[in-house]
Design an enzyme around this catalytic site. Structure first.
Site, PDB file in Angstrom:
ATOM      1  N   ARG A   1      30.779   9.579 -14.449  1.00 55.64           N
ATOM      2  CA  ARG A   1      31.840   9.182 -15.020  1.00 55.64           C
ATOM      3  C   ARG A   1      33.100   9.140 -14.078  1.00 55.64           C
ATOM      4  O   ARG A   1      33.249  10.482 -13.911  1.00 55.64           O
ATOM      5  CB  ARG A   1      31.712   8.453 -16.323  1.00 55.64           C
ATOM      6  CG  ARG A   1      32.247   7.676 -17.314  1.00 55.64           C
ATOM      7  CD  ARG A   1      31.021   6.032 -16.641  1.00 55.64           C
ATOM      8  NE  ARG A   1      30.536   5.445 -17.548  1.00 55.64           N
ATOM      9  CZ  ARG A   1      29.045   4.986 -17.410  1.00 55.64           C
ATOM     10  NH1 ARG A   1      28.695   5.594 -16.735  1.00 55.64           N
ATOM     11  NH2 ARG A   1      28.677   4.307 -18.482  1.00 55.64           N
TER      12      ARG A   1
ATOM     13  N   GLU B   1      37.010   0.970 -10.507  1.00 56.84           N
ATOM     14  CA  GLU B   1      36.028   0.428  -9.954  1.00 56.84           C
ATOM     15  C   GLU B   1      35.831  -1.344  -9.971  1.00 56.84           C
ATOM     16  O   GLU B   1      36.393  -1.301 -11.075  1.00 56.84           O
ATOM     17  CB  GLU B   1      34.281   1.388 -10.615  1.00 56.84           C
ATOM     18  CG  GLU B   1      33.878   2.618 -10.304  1.00 56.84           C
ATOM     19  CD  GLU B   1      33.190   2.812 -11.175  1.00 56.84           C
ATOM     20  OE1 GLU B   1      32.485   3.892 -10.935  1.00 56.84           O
ATOM     21  OE2 GLU B   1      32.286   2.177 -11.941  1.00 56.84           O
TER      22      GLU B   1
ATOM     23  N   HIS C   1      28.386   3.104  -8.133  1.00 54.42           N
ATOM     24  CA  HIS C   1      27.702   3.276  -9.192  1.00 54.42           C
ATOM     25  C   HIS C   1      26.530   2.461  -9.433  1.00 54.42           C
ATOM     26  O   HIS C   1      26.474   1.231 -10.015  1.00 54.42           O
ATOM     27  CB  HIS C   1      28.515   2.510 -10.017  1.00 54.42           C
ATOM     28  CG  HIS C   1      28.703   2.716 -11.451  1.00 54.42           C
ATOM     29  ND1 HIS C   1      29.537   2.834 -12.547  1.00 54.42           N
ATOM     30  CD2 HIS C   1      27.833   3.160 -12.718  1.00 54.42           C
ATOM     31  CE1 HIS C   1      29.387   3.131 -13.702  1.00 54.42           C
ATOM     32  NE2 HIS C   1      28.092   3.996 -13.215  1.00 54.42           N
TER      33      HIS C   1
END
Length: 303
Positions: free
Chosen positions: A221, A250, A269
């Protein structure tokens, strides 16, 4: 059972499930689908109390993956909505992506890719000489399944692997306290969840403990690392590079200064994003829907 798959992905189908998909970026369609949803198969777009209030029939939020930091757990619990995740279902994909980012950063893949596309040919001098994982010390921040898979591969190719974990393991010669791990790590790879305790765990002080020229890889993360401190360490040359699949914000905005650095390899991601991962996700998600309908105990219930 009406299931809202909050991702633009085709579901192969299963008896008893009416699955409708919605891209994560389409908030208007998502809001339209919420009132009839009994289950949400959740990926990354945060789920809030306001979303739950629009979904009076909702009984289960099934995280497609392990991290539940994007779900308002207290709001779900207050409304009687169960939350479950899928630990380990994406471990193989994330472990392989971690190795990809390590090698890409060490071998200066972004720079060489740009030079090749520009027709610049072979580099002159030694400024762009890359490095190998063999003989380097790789520190793993975390001791779970993904870290274990990464460790096995690294050791097979000759790297020295150390790790730290929430549970102290002083009898294991590879285990280190966090600061000691950082001081020893030519490559540092992050494999822990984002919690209040791990937010900005890797701040300016801790990044400064890494050896000069070290590589930082993060497939966990983004907010575990203080991005401003990371940018400063990379821009100054104190750190040699980074491989990042995750960011504090994000989707990552195009003006994020990390994107302007040629010693940073980035992905949006997607370390988990393989067909095999989605097959495993769907298997678990379908089973938990069956259990929900039958009144049985859910797999990997979080709340």
């Amino acid at each position: 059972m009406r299931v809202l798959l909050h991702y633009d992905m085709e579901f192969p189908g299963a008896d008893g499930l009416d699955v409708v998909s919605c891209p994560q970026e389409d908030d208007e369609r998502f809001a339209e689908l919420l009132p009839e949803a009994e289950v949400i198969w959740h990926n990354l777009r945060p789920l809030t109390a306001a979303d739950f209030d629009r979904a009076p029939k909702l009984r289960l939020v099934q995280k497609l993956g392990s991290g539940v930091n994007t779900i308002d757990l207290d709001a779900a619990e207050a409304r009687g909505i169960a939350v479950a995740n899928m630990p380990g279902r994406n471990a193989q994909a994330v472990a392989e992506a971690t190795l990809l980012l390590m090698l890409a950063a060490l071998r200066r893949v972004i720079t060489f890719d740009a030079r090749t596309r520009e027709g610049r040919g072979w580099p002159a001098g030694g400024a762009l000489v890359g490095g190998e994982l063999k003989g380097r010390t790789v520190g793993l921040l975390g001791g779970g399944q993904i870290a274990g898979l990464v460790r096995g591969t690294l050791e097979a190719i000759g790297a020295r692997v150390l790790y730290t974990s929430r549970t102290r393991r002083p009898d294991d010669p590879a285990w280190r306290e966090l600061d000691d791990l950082l001081r020893a790590s030519d490559v540092l790879s992050v494999h822990i969840p984002l919690t209040d305790d791990t937010h900005h765990l890797l701040d300016a002080r801790r990044l400064a403990l890494l050896p000069p020229g070290a590589i930082v890889v993060n497939t966990a993360r983004g907010a575990i690392i203080d991005e401003a401190a990371l940018v400063a360490a990379l821009s100054s040359g104190r750190l040699g590079g980074a491989g990042l699949d995750v960011f504090e914000q994000e989707p990552v905005p195009p003006d994020n200064p990390l994107l302007a650095l040629d010693n940073v390899v980035v992905m949006p991601h997607v370390a988990y994003l393989t067909r095999e991962t989605w097959d495993r996700y769907f298997d678990t998600a379908v089973e938990n829907c069956r259990r929900l309908a039958a009144g049985e105990e859910l797999l990997h219930r979080v709340r």
